[in-house]
Motif scaffolding. Structure first.
Motif, PDB file in Angstrom:
ATOM      1  N   GLU A 114      40.233  23.887  75.669  1.00 54.83           N
ATOM      2  CA  GLU A 114      39.358  24.680  74.891  1.00 54.83           C
ATOM      3  C   GLU A 114      38.021  24.565  75.170  1.00 54.83           C
ATOM      4  OE1 GLU A 114      36.534  25.579  71.932  1.00 54.83           O
ATOM      5  OE2 GLU A 114      37.079  23.551  72.071  1.00 54.83           O
ATOM      6  N   GLU A 115      37.489  23.053  75.558  1.00 55.55           N
ATOM      7  CA  GLU A 115      36.422  23.096  76.142  1.00 55.55           C
ATOM      8  C   GLU A 115      35.790  23.666  77.267  1.00 55.55           C
ATOM      9  OE1 GLU A 115      35.574  18.713  74.035  1.00 55.55           O
ATOM     10  OE2 GLU A 115      36.546  18.704  75.604  1.00 55.55           O
ATOM     11  N   PHE A 116      37.046  23.565  78.260  1.00 54.08           N
ATOM     12  CA  PHE A 116      36.810  23.983  79.582  1.00 54.08           C
ATOM     13  C   PHE A 116      36.758  25.700  79.539  1.00 54.08           C
ATOM     14  CE2 PHE A 116      39.247  26.604  82.746  1.00 54.08           C
ATOM     15  CZ  PHE A 116      38.487  26.454  83.990  1.00 54.08           C
ATOM     16  N   PHE A 117      37.728  26.118  78.808  1.00 56.20           N
ATOM     17  CA  PHE A 117      37.978  27.587  78.638  1.00 56.20           C
ATOM     18  C   PHE A 117      36.299  28.334  78.151  1.00 56.20           C
ATOM     19  CE2 PHE A 117      42.239  27.733  79.495  1.00 56.20           C
ATOM     20  CZ  PHE A 117      42.464  29.012  80.601  1.00 56.20           C
ATOM     21  N   GLU A 118      35.984  27.526  77.183  1.00 53.38           N
ATOM     22  CA  GLU A 118      34.665  27.985  76.595  1.00 53.38           C
ATOM     23  C   GLU A 118      33.501  27.936  77.571  1.00 53.38           C
ATOM     24  OE1 GLU A 118      32.352  28.595  72.417  1.00 53.38           O
ATOM     25  OE2 GLU A 118      33.801  27.426  72.644  1.00 53.38           O
ATOM     26  N   VAL A 119      33.338  26.646  77.995  1.00 56.35           N
ATOM     27  CA  VAL A 119      32.074  26.813  79.070  1.00 56.35           C
ATOM     28  C   VAL A 119      32.461  27.810  80.200  1.00 56.35           C
ATOM     29  CG1 VAL A 119      31.558  24.407  78.621  1.00 56.35           C
ATOM     30  CG2 VAL A 119      33.042  24.658  80.169  1.00 56.35           C
ATOM     31  N   PHE A 120      33.501  28.107  80.804  1.00 55.47           N
ATOM     32  CA  PHE A 120      34.043  28.899  81.955  1.00 55.47           C
ATOM     33  C   PHE A 120      33.548  30.212  81.344  1.00 55.47           C
ATOM     34  CE2 PHE A 120      36.531  31.847  84.275  1.00 55.47           C
ATOM     35  CZ  PHE A 120      36.514  31.510  85.304  1.00 55.47           C
ATOM     36  N   THR A 121      33.850  30.827  80.134  1.00 58.49           N
ATOM     37  CA  THR A 121      33.268  31.754  79.553  1.00 58.49           C
ATOM     38  C   THR A 121      31.799  31.979  79.578  1.00 58.49           C
ATOM     39  OG1 THR A 121      35.426  32.027  78.460  1.00 58.49           O
ATOM     40  CG2 THR A 121      33.694  33.508  77.706  1.00 58.49           C
ATOM     41  N   TRP A 122      31.284  31.010  78.950  1.00 52.48           N
ATOM     42  CA  TRP A 122      29.603  30.945  78.992  1.00 52.48           C
ATOM     43  C   TRP A 122      29.124  31.418  80.329  1.00 52.48           C
ATOM     44  CZ3 TRP A 122      28.562  26.040  75.585  1.00 52.48           C
ATOM     45  CH2 TRP A 122      29.294  26.303  74.209  1.00 52.48           C
ATOM     46  N   GLY A 123      29.792  30.518  81.323  1.00 53.31           N
ATOM     47  CA  GLY A 123      29.241  30.822  82.520  1.00 53.31           C
ATOM     48  C   GLY A 123      29.507  32.336  82.992  1.00 53.31           C
ATOM     49  N   GLN A 124      30.589  32.828  82.561  1.00 50.87           N
ATOM     50  CA  GLN A 124      31.028  34.272  82.969  1.00 50.87           C
ATOM     51  C   GLN A 124      29.888  35.176  82.450  1.00 50.87           C
ATOM     52  OE1 GLN A 124      35.086  34.938  82.033  1.00 50.87           O
ATOM     53  NE2 GLN A 124      34.900  37.095  82.218  1.00 50.87           N
ATOM     54  N   ILE A 125      29.639  34.950  80.995  1.00 52.87           N
ATOM     55  CA  ILE A 125      28.595  36.113  80.585  1.00 52.87           C
ATOM     56  C   ILE A 125      27.073  35.447  80.711  1.00 52.87           C
ATOM     57  CG2 ILE A 125      30.240  36.817  79.055  1.00 52.87           C
ATOM     58  CD1 ILE A 125      29.169  34.826  76.816  1.00 52.87           C
ATOM     59  N   GLY A 126      26.943  34.562  81.495  1.00 51.68           N
ATOM     60  CA  GLY A 126      25.339  34.036  81.760  1.00 51.68           C
ATOM     61  C   GLY A 126      24.750  33.160  80.877  1.00 51.68           C
ATOM     62  N   LEU A 127      25.395  32.572  80.012  1.00 54.49           N
ATOM     63  CA  LEU A 127      25.042  31.678  78.794  1.00 54.49           C
ATOM     64  C   LEU A 127      24.678  30.211  79.725  1.00 54.49           C
ATOM     65  CD1 LEU A 127      26.902  32.012  75.798  1.00 54.49           C
ATOM     66  CD2 LEU A 127      24.737  33.183  76.467  1.00 54.49           C
ATOM     67  N   HIS A 128      24.921  30.048  80.892  1.00 53.26           N
ATOM     68  CA  HIS A 128      24.552  28.899  81.382  1.00 53.26           C
ATOM     69  C   HIS A 128      24.762  29.240  83.027  1.00 53.26           C
ATOM     70  CE1 HIS A 128      28.464  27.259  82.878  1.00 53.26           C
ATOM     71  NE2 HIS A 128      28.853  27.391  81.696  1.00 53.26           N
ATOM     72  N   LYS A 129      24.031  28.629  83.964  1.00 56.61           N
ATOM     73  CA  LYS A 129      24.302  28.704  85.470  1.00 56.61           C
ATOM     74  C   LYS A 129      24.578  27.501  86.142  1.00 56.61           C
ATOM     75  CE  LYS A 129      21.608  32.851  85.599  1.00 56.61           C
ATOM     76  NZ  LYS A 129      20.367  33.260  86.063  1.00 56.61           N
ATOM     77  N   LYS A 130      25.727  26.947  85.774  1.00 54.53           N
ATOM     78  CA  LYS A 130      26.095  25.466  86.073  1.00 54.53           C
ATOM     79  C   LYS A 130      27.525  25.450  86.818  1.00 54.53           C
ATOM     80  CE  LYS A 130      23.620  23.696  82.294  1.00 54.53           C
ATOM     81  NZ  LYS A 130      23.943  22.764  80.862  1.00 54.53           N
ATOM     82  N   PRO A 131      27.939  24.747  87.733  1.00 50.99           N
ATOM     83  CA  PRO A 131      29.140  24.517  88.583  1.00 50.99           C
ATOM     84  C   PRO A 131      30.141  23.826  87.330  1.00 50.99           C
ATOM     85  CG  PRO A 131      27.705  23.015  89.342  1.00 50.99           C
ATOM     86  CD  PRO A 131      26.912  23.802  88.566  1.00 50.99           C
ATOM     87  N   ILE A 132      31.272  24.200  87.548  1.00 52.83           N
ATOM     88  CA  ILE A 132      32.447  23.551  86.673  1.00 52.83           C
ATOM     89  C   ILE A 132      33.625  22.924  87.798  1.00 52.83           C
ATOM     90  CG2 ILE A 132      34.221  24.030  84.722  1.00 52.83           C
ATOM     91  CD1 ILE A 132      32.368  26.289  84.070  1.00 52.83           C
ATOM     92  N   GLY A 133      33.819  21.986  87.468  1.00 53.77           N
ATOM     93  CA  GLY A 133      34.901  21.199  88.182  1.00 53.77           C
ATOM     94  C   GLY A 133      36.089  20.955  87.524  1.00 53.77           C
ATOM     95  N   LEU A 134      37.187  20.988  88.153  1.00 54.47           N
ATOM     96  CA  LEU A 134      38.260  20.573  87.630  1.00 54.47           C
ATOM     97  C   LEU A 134      38.854  19.349  88.387  1.00 54.47           C
ATOM     98  CD1 LEU A 134      40.544  23.767  86.821  1.00 54.47           C
ATOM     99  CD2 LEU A 134      39.438  22.283  85.216  1.00 54.47           C
ATOM    100  N   LEU A 135      39.329  18.275  87.575  1.00 56.13           N
ATOM    101  CA  LEU A 135      39.559  17.034  88.440  1.00 56.13           C
ATOM    102  C   LEU A 135      41.352  17.021  88.359  1.00 56.13           C
ATOM    103  CD1 LEU A 135      38.712  14.504  89.883  1.00 56.13           C
ATOM    104  CD2 LEU A 135      39.227  13.350  87.638  1.00 56.13           C
ATOM    105  N   ASN A 136      41.595  17.701  89.688  1.00 57.55           N
ATOM    106  CA  ASN A 136      43.056  18.082  89.612  1.00 57.55           C
ATOM    107  C   ASN A 136      44.016  16.925  90.087  1.00 57.55           C
ATOM    108  OD1 ASN A 136      45.124  19.650  89.349  1.00 57.55           O
ATOM    109  ND2 ASN A 136      44.952  20.638  91.447  1.00 57.55           N
ATOM    110  N   VAL A 137      43.731  15.768  89.229  1.00 54.04           N
ATOM    111  CA  VAL A 137      44.889  14.738  89.557  1.00 54.04           C
ATOM    112  C   VAL A 137      46.347  14.907  89.490  1.00 54.04           C
ATOM    113  CG1 VAL A 137      45.050  12.473  88.666  1.00 54.04           C
ATOM    114  CG2 VAL A 137      42.817  13.412  88.937  1.00 54.04           C
ATOM    115  N   ASN A 138      47.212  14.613  90.139  1.00 57.78           N
ATOM    116  CA  ASN A 138      48.379  14.537  90.158  1.00 57.78           C
ATOM    117  C   ASN A 138      48.919  16.013  89.987  1.00 57.78           C
ATOM    118  OD1 ASN A 138      51.170  13.445  89.953  1.00 57.78           O
ATOM    119  ND2 ASN A 138      51.020  13.589  87.812  1.00 57.78           N
ATOM    120  N   ASP A 139      48.042  16.975  90.638  1.00 60.90           N
ATOM    121  CA  ASP A 139      48.193  18.313  90.637  1.00 60.90           C
ATOM    122  C   ASP A 139      48.180  19.029  89.072  1.00 60.90           C
ATOM    123  OD1 ASP A 139      48.408  18.433  93.206  1.00 60.90           O
ATOM    124  OD2 ASP A 139      50.543  18.039  93.151  1.00 60.90           O
TER     125      ASP A 139
END
Length: 195
Positions: A114-139
């Motif tokens: 939920e936290e990830f999707f909200e900040v992803f959406t905030w970036g999409q609509i311009g509420l922030h301009k920050k990179p987002i990482g997914l630590l893809n451990v164990n795929d």
């Protein structure tokens, strides 16, 4: 871009595979070794505790953001240097996003997603301009990345918004990819019209 603090989204469980806890600790240690502060959910248990301990045991600065009701349940980390106590989960997420120059989501449950999707959406609509990482451990996030392809293929997401998202198996990979980040074009309804 200069990154002084990174917001880390993670949960109060460690998961079944010990690799998740190990990678959370290593991420905290990695950021501390590079002088990057950690902003996280303030807890002492699960992956939250592991990332905080990794940073603290390597001399890092850690800021926790935790709602009062979780402090009342004795979940707050006692050794974190800066503990921001808020009243709601919404305020917690808002403050965590504000304090970080970039965001990394670790493996986790519904709350982390939920936290990830909200900040992803905030970036999409311009509420922030920050990179987002997914630590893809164990795929862990492979199926989520497949879901994003489905969203694009079905016309629910423009591919350019994946340009704010970077995956990697450890902190080194993600930080290197953050260096190539350019903020995405803000979504407007004019540029969403069918062509």
């Amino acid at each position: 871009m200069e990154i002084k603090q990174i917001t880390v989204f993670c949960g109060a469980r460690t998961g079944r595979n010990p690799l998740y806890e190990k990678s959370a600790y290593e991420l905290g240690a990695f950021l501390a070794d590079r002088g990057i502060g950690v902003v996280y959910g303030g807890g002492a248990v699960g992956l939250m505790g592991a990332v905080a301990n990794g940073a603290l045991e390597h001399g890092g600065e850690v800021t926790g953001v935790i709602p009062q009701f979780l402090v009342d349940r004795e979940m707050a980390h006692p050794k974190v240097q800066h503990m921001e106590i808020v009243q709601t989960m919404h305020k917690r997420k808002e403050m965590m996003e504000e304090l970080g120059d970039a965001i990394i989501s670790l493996p986790g449950g519904a709350g982390t997603l939920e936290e990830f999707f909200e900040v992803f959406t905030w970036g999409q609509i311009g509420l922030h301009k920050k990179p987002i990482g997914l630590l893809n451990v164990n795929d862990f996030y492979d199926e989520l990345l497949q879901l994003f392809r489905k969203l694009i293929d079905e016309g629910f997401l423009q591919e350019k918004y994946l340009n704010q998202l970077f995956t990697g198996g450890n902190g080194t990979e993600i930080l290197e990819k953050f260096n190539s980040f350019t903020p995405v074009e803000i979504r407007t309804y004019d540029n969403m019209k069918r062509r």
